[in-house]
Design an enzyme around this catalytic site. Structure first.
Site, PDB file in Angstrom:
ATOM      1  N   GLU A 210       0.810  -1.233   0.000  1.00 61.82           N
ATOM      2  CA  GLU A 210       0.000   0.000   0.000  1.00 61.82           C
ATOM      3  C   GLU A 210       0.838   1.275   0.000  1.00 61.82           C
ATOM      4  OE1 GLU A 210      -3.672   2.089   2.502  1.00 61.82           O
ATOM      5  OE2 GLU A 210      -3.199  -0.029   2.771  1.00 61.82           O
ATOM      6  N   LYS A 226      -8.582  -1.365   1.130  1.00 56.15           N
ATOM      7  CA  LYS A 226      -9.602  -1.717   2.116  1.00 56.15           C
ATOM      8  C   LYS A 226     -10.560  -2.696   1.465  1.00 56.15           C
ATOM      9  CE  LYS A 226      -9.615  -0.218   5.560  1.00 56.15           C
ATOM     10  NZ  LYS A 226      -8.976  -0.778   6.794  1.00 56.15           N
TER      11      LYS A 226
END
Length: 399
Positions: A210, A226
């Protein structure tokens, strides 16, 4: 707080540098020139300290959009690590429970120059007895983790928060050199920010997919992740069809848009990609890309205060979520859920330290968790955290 200048680090061995996001063409010829390590007891603003230290050592990021050229014979750049607790402090939020790795600084900035000769690959070997990793001991039981999920759902029901990320910790004793084990994490599929950073009595290994914040083609970019499912055909279809996962994801995208808007040129924030499904190890994860043009005069310190700690590992609203995290998590987040990457003249590329492990003199530490919404199922959240930690634990245990 400790600082080393050129005289203090000149005697260090010239080892191959594998800091996450370090320039690939330079890694074999980098040599440490200066180092800053900071703990909260030292006082001050870690974001400002990082910016000032970098400027004092030839990396001026007091205006991130200022044109700069990489000097192949001078200062290359710096590895930068900022813990979640330090990010929360810089943002004015709750810093959470005490860290289980007190030897690890909450801010580390290591400046590198270019050596005349290539460095030797780092291979460890400091402990001739080989590598041994003992049993993992979790900081909370599955039942306690599930109770924390229910507590977040209750807070959402009261209107205190919309979403909160809860994280668990585990530690295991070890014998041998931890650096080769930590370096193996970079080989995990999808480890965009794979690499290590080490100091006296501590080391961090990262396999994060990420992007917390990067400067790409003159724009600030963040890529929040997410939403998780097993990396099967059915898992992919389930993730794409899940209203709960999409709502949770969009909530964090909106949070990241707001974070960037605080430091962006007016009207320049945009969502370039929404809910793209990508793979990390044996998991599908949903990722979006949000970007913005930096405001005139924006410096690194202000940028770190705006985006740290990352929205995907805190929740919404961010400061209220940090309060819930501090109340629920029994152990601090240590090396996890912070920032680790590379900064240099005209360059910023920091990963969010998920899928990250740390070593002190006696134990290895790992963390994993997930975002909790009103629709979260406690048992499923416990299982998801275990699935995220499993590849990291397995690779650390490998001989």
């Amino acid at each position: 707080m400790s600082e080393n200048g050129p005289d203090g680090v000149e005697a260090l061995p010239k080892r191959f540098v594998d800091a996450p996001a370090a320039p690939l063409d330079c890694r074999h010829r980098l040599v440490e020139r200066a180092r800053l390590e900071w703990w909260p007891a030292d006082g001050g603003d870690p974001a400002a300290l990082a910016e000032d230290f970098l400027a004092a050592h030839g990396i001026d990021l007091r205006e991130v959009s200022r044109p700069a050229v990489h000097d192949p014979d001078g200062v290359c750049g710096a590895a930068l690590y900022l813990s979640a607790a330090a990010g929360a402090r810089a943002a004015g939020g709750s810093t959470g429970a005490p860290t289980p790795v007190p030897a690890l600084p909450d801010l580390a900035v290591v400046v590198y120059g270019h050596a005349d000769q290539p460095a030797a690959p780092s291979g460890g070997g400091r402990a001739p007895g080989g590598w041994w990793l003992g049993d993992w001991r979790d900081s909370w039981t599955p039942h306690a983790h599930a109770d924390a999920v229910e507590a977040v759902r209750a807070a959402i029901g009261r209107g205190d928060v919309y979403q909160v990320n809860v994280v668990g910790h585990a530690a295991a004793p070890y014998a041998g050199d931890p650096l080769p084990a930590l370096a193996r994490l970079a080989a995990l599929p999808g480890a965009r920010y794979g690499g290590t950073l080490a100091g006296l009595g501590w080391a961090v290994g990262c396999a994060s997919p990420e992007t917390l914040i990067a400067l790409e083609d003159g724009r600030l970019v963040t890529r929040p992740i997410k939403g998780t499912r097993p990396a099967t055909g059915a898992g992919r279809r389930e993730l794409l069809a899940s209203a709960k996962e999409r709502a949770e994801h969009v909530m964090i995208v909106d949070l990241e848009r707001n974070d960037l808007a605080r430091v962006a040129r007016t009207g320049s924030v945009r969502v370039d990609e929404l809910f793209a499904v990508r793979r990390w190890c044996d998991l599908w994860q949903a990722e979006s890309t949000v970007s913005a043009a930096p405001a005139d005069g924006l410096g690194l310190a202000a940028l770190l205060r705006a985006v740290c700690p990352g929205g995907s590992v805190t929740g919404a609203p961010k400061l209220a979520a940090l309060d819930r995290i501090a109340a629920l998590e029994p152990v601090g987040r240590g090396a996890s859920m912070g920032a680790l990457g590379w900064v240099g003249p005209g360059r910023i590329d920091l990963g969010l330290t998920i899928r990250t492990a740390a070593a002190d003199a006696e134990r290895l530490h790992v963390w994993a968790g997930g975002g909790i919404t009103w629709g979260s199922d406690p048992a499923a959240e416990v299982a998801e955290a275990a699935a995220k930690a499993a590849p990291v634990r397995a690779l650390l245990a490998a001989a």
